[in-house]
Design an enzyme around this catalytic site. Structure first.
Site, PDB file in Angstrom:
ATOM      1  N   HIS A 125       0.880  -1.181   0.000  1.00  0.00           N
ATOM      2  CA  HIS A 125       0.000   0.000   0.000  1.00  0.00           C
ATOM      3  C   HIS A 125       0.916   1.229   0.000  1.00  0.00           C
ATOM      4  O   HIS A 125       1.704   1.407   0.935  1.00  0.00           O
ATOM      5  CB  HIS A 125      -0.919   0.001   1.219  1.00  0.00           C
TER       6      HIS A 125
ATOM      7  N   GLU B 232       1.612   3.684   3.072  1.00  0.00           N
ATOM      8  CA  GLU B 232       1.989   3.152   4.384  1.00  0.00           C
ATOM      9  C   GLU B 232       3.514   3.214   4.462  1.00  0.00           C
ATOM     10  O   GLU B 232       4.230   2.318   4.012  1.00  0.00           O
ATOM     11  CB  GLU B 232       1.417   1.746   4.558  1.00  0.00           C
TER      12      GLU B 232
ATOM     13  N   HIS C  31       3.161  -3.404   6.651  1.00  0.00           N
ATOM     14  CA  HIS C  31       1.997  -2.514   6.578  1.00  0.00           C
ATOM     15  C   HIS C  31       1.924  -1.600   7.783  1.00  0.00           C
ATOM     16  O   HIS C  31       2.427  -1.921   8.851  1.00  0.00           O
ATOM     17  CB  HIS C  31       0.711  -3.350   6.513  1.00  0.00           C
TER      18      HIS C  31
ATOM     19  N   GLU D 277       1.545  -5.538  10.716  1.00  0.00           N
ATOM     20  CA  GLU D 277       0.849  -4.252  10.791  1.00  0.00           C
ATOM     21  C   GLU D 277       1.407  -3.495  11.982  1.00  0.00           C
ATOM     22  O   GLU D 277       1.416  -4.041  13.095  1.00  0.00           O
ATOM     23  CB  GLU D 277      -0.652  -4.455  11.034  1.00  0.00           C
TER      24      GLU D 277
END
Lengths: 314, 314
Positions: free
Chosen positions: A19, A22, A116, A178
């Site tokens: 992404h 990010e 992420h 994450e």
């Protein structure tokens, strides 16, 4: 406790910018490429491939250009032919599958660690697809022991690997990391540092494992995805009529019980959790999930018991 | 202290979504429009116009479509003719100037309160263009007294009104409100609530002022913009090589002294503040300023003395 012998891990990939907004993952990959230029093969004790997954989205600092790439790695999308009208991210997913896969084959890379960030207060969360991948669970246990600045948690999306849609599902033992809270389009030094440490510790674990070290088994706490909850919305315009309640905001992985506040409407009314079963919310107020109509996910805590592991002898 | 008589304020506008991904302002405007539908003219004690400034950017949840609209309200842009190649935001700026201005004319609306969010830890910051607008400074003083949840600060961008480029410069006494930290593309209930209270208190002040109340003068602390500082970048690729240092992150408006850490490079080195003069940093790590090559602004604290004010009798 039984000792399980597992195949060696010859090769891993660290991917960032799946992404494009990010940023911690983007800069971890950039820093690793700088280290590689500086030190060459001595940069890490094991072979590591670094990948900037979605370079066009990174350049524009957007999550994606045409389609969320981290939903493009399911078997169906990867096996459909590329045509003139295929979105950029589908093309790029095919490229990455050729580079790091093919998914599900013996040629696939041993481990992808996909980086992420989230706007939710998730600390460091390791996400993967099964409850029985001892390698991933041992890496998580290792991170839990070594990383003390933030909570380290495991999230299991228990879907068949063919349906698994994210980049790490291309490898044999993939997981995504994450780290949050960090606004998209921003890099925070504290979040970057945690992510970089997690990557370094993952490399460290693989190196020790490959060198023959025995890793003791034990219990690992994990969360299993149950379902998603959307924001209250205007039935006609679909616009939000409430935000996450201040008492829920930033409390990812707390235990949500009947009567606890969920949302605060823009005119001041509280919406409460009405279900009988207490569950654990996470990805609370993630920016990218507004368009997916997700205010947060709910999960259930479980305890996984993992065996001691050691690398198979040749 | 002298009492200054000022013209009445007949009409104000509350604008949100000037940047389409700064969501608290979007939802404050939406909520005010709901109140208006519910209560009509009784919704507020004074006439209030609500404006969703950049509806296309709001729909796409982006800062802007073609050009940052909040840089389009300088005299030069507003007086240039619209052509087929004019960016969307320049067209929309002309529309808003027709609706709320024309800028600099006696027809211009009395006050625009333009609502913004920042990823920086700015609390509530009121930004405007002069050190001598008693109305704006009195509103700020009022907010400082009434809003206790966050610090309320005044920032002065001391440029001639013709060069002033932001939406609030169209009105006679305009200011923008920045509330943060809030990630772009996210609405946090705590930040929304502070912004809504600030708007309600502004309406309240104008109503009391118009009703003849005397507002006592006094000292108001303010910060004057001095200059901007960029991130350390790779000279060739222009990519960042460092992030804001953890000891500076979230410390907007602290006093920065020679030797204090500014940046932490991705390989771990600290970059320090080298200037002799201590200054106050703000907009630290604002997501939208990466592309503008701004890591933070620096300002100087000053004390403004404002007179007591009362509305002129007819």
């Amino acid at each position: 406790m039984a000792l399980v012998f597992l195949p060696a891990l010859a090769r891993m990939a660290v991917c960032g910018g799946t992404h494009g907004n990010e940023l911690s993952g983007v800069y971890v990959v950039q820093e690793m490429e700088r280290q590689w230029k500086e030190k060459g093969e001595c940069a890490w004790p094991i072979p590591v491939t670094t990948v900037l997954s979605n370079p066009r989205a990174v350049k524009e600092c957007r999550r994606y250009i045409e389609k969320d790439m981290n939903r493009c790695f399911n078997r169906a999308t990867l096996s459909s032919p590329i045509t003139d009208s295929s979105p950029y991210e589908v093309r790029r997913a095919h490229e990455l599958n050729n580079l790091l896969g093919p998914k599900g084959s013996t040629d696939a890379i041993d481990l992808i660690c996909d980086l992420h960030n989230t706007t939710a207060n998730m600390g460091l969360t390791l996400i993967h697809y099964t409850t029985s991948d001892w390698v991933t669970l041992h890496i998580c246990k290792y991170l839990q022991t070594k990383l003390t600045k933030v909570p380290v948690r495991v999230l299991v999306l228990d879907v068949p690997i063919s349906d698994a849609y994210s980049l790490e599902s291309v490898s044999k033992h993939g997981f995504s990391i994450e780290v949050g809270p960090q606004p998209h389009g921003v890099v925070r030094a504290d979040i970057y540092t945690i992510m970089k440490e997690a990557v370094d510790l993952t490399i460290d674990w693989i190196h020790k494992f490959s060198s023959g070290m025995v890793f003791e088994g034990g219990d690992v706490e994990a969360f299993r995805f149950i379902k998603s909850v959307d924001y209250p919305r205007d039935p006609e315009t679909r616009t939000l009529t409430a935000a996450i309640h201040p008492q829920l905001q930033d409390r990812d992985f707390c235990l949500l019980k009947r009567g606890d506040p969920l949302f605060l409407s823009f005119s001041g009314e509280t919406v409460k959790y009405e279900e009988e079963e207490p569950l654990h919310p996470f990805f609370i107020n993630e920016a990218a999930y507004y368009e997916k109509e997700i205010a947060f996910h709910l999960g259930k805590k479980m305890m996984l018991t993992i065996p001691s592991v050691q690398v198979q002898k040749d």
